[in-house]
Design a protein around this motif. Structure first.
Motif, PDB file in Angstrom:
ATOM      1  N   GLY A   1       0.811  -1.216   0.000  1.00  0.00           N
ATOM      2  CA  GLY A   1       0.000   0.000   0.000  1.00  0.00           C
ATOM      3  C   GLY A   1       0.840   1.261   0.000  1.00  0.00           C
ATOM      4  O   GLY A   1       0.310   2.368   0.136  1.00  0.00           O
ATOM      5  N   LEU A   2       2.167   1.124  -0.189  1.00  0.00           N
ATOM      6  CA  LEU A   2       3.099   2.253  -0.163  1.00  0.00           C
ATOM      7  C   LEU A   2       3.810   2.453  -1.495  1.00  0.00           C
ATOM      8  O   LEU A   2       4.558   3.421  -1.646  1.00  0.00           O
ATOM      9  N   TYR A   3       3.586   1.570  -2.455  1.00  0.00           N
ATOM     10  CA  TYR A   3       4.400   1.476  -3.662  1.00  0.00           C
ATOM     11  C   TYR A   3       3.576   1.867  -4.882  1.00  0.00           C
ATOM     12  O   TYR A   3       2.469   1.358  -5.085  1.00  0.00           O
ATOM     13  N   ASN A   4       4.113   2.745  -5.693  1.00  0.00           N
ATOM     14  CA  ASN A   4       3.426   3.206  -6.892  1.00  0.00           C
ATOM     15  C   ASN A   4       3.633   2.189  -8.018  1.00  0.00           C
ATOM     16  O   ASN A   4       4.760   1.983  -8.478  1.00  0.00           O
ATOM     17  N   ALA A   5       2.542   1.566  -8.456  1.00  0.00           N
ATOM     18  CA  ALA A   5       2.641   0.507  -9.453  1.00  0.00           C
ATOM     19  C   ALA A   5       2.974   1.036 -10.845  1.00  0.00           C
ATOM     20  O   ALA A   5       3.432   0.279 -11.698  1.00  0.00           O
ATOM     21  N   ALA A   6       2.770   2.323 -11.076  1.00  0.00           N
ATOM     22  CA  ALA A   6       3.045   2.896 -12.391  1.00  0.00           C
ATOM     23  C   ALA A   6       4.514   3.262 -12.550  1.00  0.00           C
ATOM     24  O   ALA A   6       5.141   2.931 -13.566  1.00  0.00           O
ATOM     25  N   ASN A   7       5.096   3.964 -11.560  1.00  0.00           N
ATOM     26  CA  ASN A   7       6.498   4.365 -11.690  1.00  0.00           C
ATOM     27  C   ASN A   7       7.458   3.453 -10.942  1.00  0.00           C
ATOM     28  O   ASN A   7       8.667   3.686 -10.936  1.00  0.00           O
ATOM     29  N   LEU A   8       6.919   2.399 -10.291  1.00  0.00           N
ATOM     30  CA  LEU A   8       7.731   1.378  -9.615  1.00  0.00           C
ATOM     31  C   LEU A   8       8.672   1.994  -8.583  1.00  0.00           C
ATOM     32  O   LEU A   8       9.851   1.654  -8.512  1.00  0.00           O
ATOM     33  N   GLN A   9       8.112   2.864  -7.753  1.00  0.00           N
ATOM     34  CA  GLN A   9       8.864   3.492  -6.665  1.00  0.00           C
ATOM     35  C   GLN A   9       7.945   3.654  -5.462  1.00  0.00           C
ATOM     36  O   GLN A   9       6.714   3.615  -5.578  1.00  0.00           O
ATOM     37  N   TRP A  10       8.566   3.826  -4.292  1.00  0.00           N
ATOM     38  CA  TRP A  10       7.774   4.194  -3.130  1.00  0.00           C
ATOM     39  C   TRP A  10       7.047   5.501  -3.431  1.00  0.00           C
ATOM     40  O   TRP A  10       7.636   6.437  -3.970  1.00  0.00           O
ATOM     41  N   ASP A  11       5.772   5.564  -3.119  1.00  0.00           N
ATOM     42  CA  ASP A  11       4.952   6.711  -3.500  1.00  0.00           C
ATOM     43  C   ASP A  11       5.157   7.862  -2.506  1.00  0.00           C
ATOM     44  O   ASP A  11       4.804   7.750  -1.329  1.00  0.00           O
ATOM     45  N   THR A  12       5.701   8.976  -2.988  1.00  0.00           N
ATOM     46  CA  THR A  12       6.025  10.102  -2.106  1.00  0.00           C
ATOM     47  C   THR A  12       4.778  10.742  -1.515  1.00  0.00           C
ATOM     48  O   THR A  12       4.797  11.224  -0.376  1.00  0.00           O
ATOM     49  N   ASP A  13       3.677  10.744  -2.272  1.00  0.00           N
ATOM     50  CA  ASP A  13       2.421  11.313  -1.787  1.00  0.00           C
ATOM     51  C   ASP A  13       1.924  10.537  -0.565  1.00  0.00           C
ATOM     52  O   ASP A  13       1.524  11.123   0.456  1.00  0.00           O
ATOM     53  N   ILE A  14       1.966   9.218  -0.654  1.00  0.00           N
ATOM     54  CA  ILE A  14       1.486   8.380   0.447  1.00  0.00           C
ATOM     55  C   ILE A  14       2.441   8.451   1.633  1.00  0.00           C
ATOM     56  O   ILE A  14       2.002   8.510   2.791  1.00  0.00           O
ATOM     57  N   LEU A  15       3.736   8.462   1.369  1.00  0.00           N
ATOM     58  CA  LEU A  15       4.700   8.561   2.468  1.00  0.00           C
ATOM     59  C   LEU A  15       4.512   9.864   3.231  1.00  0.00           C
ATOM     60  O   LEU A  15       4.595   9.891   4.470  1.00  0.00           O
ATOM     61  N   GLN A  16       4.263  10.938   2.507  1.00  0.00           N
ATOM     62  CA  GLN A  16       4.011  12.231   3.155  1.00  0.00           C
ATOM     63  C   GLN A  16       2.739  12.161   3.996  1.00  0.00           C
ATOM     64  O   GLN A  16       2.690  12.704   5.109  1.00  0.00           O
ATOM     65  N   TYR A  17       1.719  11.486   3.495  1.00  0.00           N
ATOM     66  CA  TYR A  17       0.469  11.322   4.236  1.00  0.00           C
ATOM     67  C   TYR A  17       0.711  10.571   5.552  1.00  0.00           C
ATOM     68  O   TYR A  17       0.090  10.876   6.580  1.00  0.00           O
ATOM     69  N   LEU A  18       1.626   9.595   5.513  1.00  0.00           N
ATOM     70  CA  LEU A  18       1.931   8.800   6.701  1.00  0.00           C
ATOM     71  C   LEU A  18       2.875   9.514   7.665  1.00  0.00           C
ATOM     72  O   LEU A  18       2.935   9.158   8.848  1.00  0.00           O
ATOM     73  N   GLY A  19       3.626  10.457   7.141  1.00  0.00           N
ATOM     74  CA  GLY A  19       4.602  11.135   7.983  1.00  0.00           C
ATOM     75  C   GLY A  19       5.923  10.416   8.085  1.00  0.00           C
ATOM     76  O   GLY A  19       6.627  10.504   9.104  1.00  0.00           O
ATOM     77  N   ILE A  20       6.297   9.681   7.030  1.00  0.00           N
ATOM     78  CA  ILE A  20       7.593   9.011   6.988  1.00  0.00           C
ATOM     79  C   ILE A  20       8.304   9.397   5.693  1.00  0.00           C
ATOM     80  O   ILE A  20       7.698   9.966   4.779  1.00  0.00           O
ATOM     81  N   THR A  21       9.592   9.079   5.604  1.00  0.00           N
ATOM     82  CA  THR A  21      10.375   9.383   4.412  1.00  0.00           C
ATOM     83  C   THR A  21      10.874   8.098   3.776  1.00  0.00           C
ATOM     84  O   THR A  21      10.860   7.018   4.393  1.00  0.00           O
ATOM     85  N   GLU A  22      11.345   8.218   2.546  1.00  0.00           N
ATOM     86  CA  GLU A  22      11.813   7.049   1.817  1.00  0.00           C
ATOM     87  C   GLU A  22      13.019   6.397   2.479  1.00  0.00           C
ATOM     88  O   GLU A  22      13.280   5.210   2.280  1.00  0.00           O
ATOM     89  N   THR A  23      13.767   7.149   3.283  1.00  0.00           N
ATOM     90  CA  THR A  23      14.929   6.576   3.966  1.00  0.00           C
ATOM     91  C   THR A  23      14.523   5.509   4.980  1.00  0.00           C
ATOM     92  O   THR A  23      15.357   4.698   5.396  1.00  0.00           O
TER      93      THR A  23
END
Length: 515
Positions: free
Chosen positions: A189-211
């Motif tokens: 539920g954190l991964y963008n299936a189109a660009n194959l990366q962790w989704d920055t929009d969702i991570l921001q919503y959760l309050g976490i970073t890609e690190t």
């Protein structure tokens, strides 16, 4: 590579499941050479909680790999590598030193259901997240589990430096590298299936970073095993460890359901229907998910919460078939239950079970559900309840099948899981679906699927489609016309019943949470 040399290319597929781990050594033709299994508990300390100790799971993994490797050595076989399959949706928080702050929350953990309910008040938000990730907003996903931790344990959330799953935890202990495969990532539920990366929009919503998240790699990615880990598991130094995928998507590979129009139907603790697709697919009604398998292959489907776990409840709470009692009788409890259910006509004389004991995932994505027998009369007994439980689980899967039919024609359904030990349950599924079922000669789908990714990583097998010719039918189940007509009528009642008691389910679950 010539088939006569396949015996020199043995891979161990490790299937890390909800209640146990299994390691099986395979040749590329699917021949099983040795295996080992260890069980572990699923802890439920509070209502809606379902968690495990990741260290306990890892120790079990090392144990089965060591025993399988020892058996291979005894047979004079040379091991080429180890590949991993794990359950989906696990989550645990780690601090800056990668010490666990929490236990590992499993897919069955629904403590975030209230958070999901609040999120669903914003339909646009939930649809946007679904379109991005191919994961409906639900309590099973790590995304909502992180929100629960932030809300209820802000102190732990503040100390959380890393978001872990059982897959990256095991792979790091095997190889020393912290990465996760695309299959696990795409089921978070954190991964963008189109660009194959962790989704920055969702991570921001959760309050976490890609690190906080591991790097995402292909499901055929491999690294050499650490010398210390190799020594503990009696493995050759430098042997490759393939990160593999999730058990759900690997079942299709393991049972040869890899062609267009082929589906896999599985009932173990839970249950699922899955079909392969070349691109990520979302359902306009939000009924299904879609997870990655390989770089050019995805698996669309739907999983239900309540499969074999319902029959376990029937065994323990209704039939009271204790292990000691069955040992004295020298009878398997499930065989006895199947025999009793077989004496009841299709449709259980009008008794229905809505098998939502632990809420439900596909196609409803509703945690505010509970199990319900409907239509009980004085002529019904335990045998009726057992058969109604088998039928109810198949009705639940049929609702997923109806959603998947919108993605394409169904030409072949292959079955796997513990329910395949029951010919009656298989026939009930064929009758409820109105489709022919194929029982493959290989019932250990996820373990062989993991081994296939190992073979692919080293070029022994070129693609997952090559497994289609390796898996042969063991038995075919065709629908019985009269029974299928009964089930079509009762499924219609089952479906209407679900939709007509939504508020009652919600109110009852709210009351149960106060107890």
């Amino acid at each position: 590579m010539q088939k006569e040399r396949w015996g020199d290319c043995v891979w161990i597929g490790v299937d890390i499941g909800t209640t146990g781990v299994r390691a099986i050594a395979y040749q590329p033709d699917g021949q099983k050479l040795s295996s080992a299994e260890v069980l572990y508990p699923l802890d439920t300390p509070h209502p809606d909680w379902a968690e495990q100790n990741p260290a306990q799971i890892y120790n079990a993994v090392e144990s089965v790999v060591k025993d399988t490797a020892d058996a291979l050595r005894y047979k004079g076989k040379i091991l080429a590598g180890v590949a991993l399959s794990t359950v989906m949706h696990s989550f645990a928080a780690m601090d800056a030193d990668k010490n666990f702050l929490t236990n590992m929350m499993t897919w069955a953990d629904s403590r975030s259901s209230d958070i999901v309910k609040t999120m669903k008040l914003d339909a646009e938000l939930c649809n946007r997240f679904y379109q991005k990730t191919c994961c409906p907003v639900h309590a099973c996903y790590p995304m909502t589990k992180i929100l629960w931790l932030r809300k209820h344990h802000p102190d732990l959330f503040g100390r959380m430096s890393y978001v872990s799953s059982i897959k990256d935890y095991v792979f790091e202990h095997f190889t020393g590298e912290w990465v996760v495969d695309k299959s696990v990532a795409s089921s978070s539920g954190l991964y963008n299936a189109a660009n194959l990366q962790w989704d920055t929009d969702i991570l921001q919503y959760l309050g976490i970073t890609e690190t906080a998240l591991p790097q995402v790699v292909a499901t055929t990615y491999h690294q050499a095993i650490l010398p210390t880990a190799a020594q503990r598991m009696h493995l050759p130094n430098g042997i490759p460890i393939v990160i593999g995928a999730t058990d759900g998507v690997l079942v299709n590979v393991g049972i040869g359901a890899v062609q267009q129009g082929q589906l896999s139907a599985t009932i173990g603790t839970s249950g699922a229907l899955r079909m392969l697709t070349a691109v990520p697919k979302v359902d306009p009604k939000g009924r299904t998910w879609c997870y990655n398998l390989t770089d050019d292959m995805w698996v669309a489907g739907g999983a239900i919460n309540n499969g074999g776990i319902v029959m376990r409840w029937m065994r323990d709470k209704v039939c009271h078939y204790g292990s000691a009692q069955m040992e004295n009788l020298d009878v398997d409890a499930y065989d006895l239950m199947t025999m009793k259910a077989g004496r009841v006509a299709a449709g259980s004389d009008g008794l229905l079970l809505l098998p939502f004991f632990t809420g439900e995932r596909a196609p409803y994505w509703n945690s505010d559900l509970r199990g319900m027998f409907f239509g009980l009369s004085l002529n019904h007994g335990r045998s009726h309840m057992i058969r109604a439980a088998m039928e109810g689980v198949c009705y639940s899967l049929n609702s997923v099948l109806l959603a998947l039919r919108d993605f394409g024609d169904v030409q072949d359904i292959r079955v796997s899981g513990s329910f395949t030990k029951s010919p009656l349950w298989l026939q009930i599924m064929a009758d409820v679906f109105g489709e022919t079922l194929t029982l493959p000669d290989n019932s250990e789908g996820a373990a062989f699927g993991a081994a296939v990714l190992g073979f692919i990583s080293t070029g022994i097998i070129h693609s997952i489609e090559d497994t289609a010719s390796l898996i042969q039918p063991k038995k075919i189940y065709t629908p019985q016309v009269e029974n299928a007509a009964v089930y079509a009528k009762l499924y219609d009642i089952y479906d209407r019943l679900y939709w007509n008691v939504q508020q009652e389910f919600s109110d009852l679950v709210a009351y149960q949470k106060t107890i």
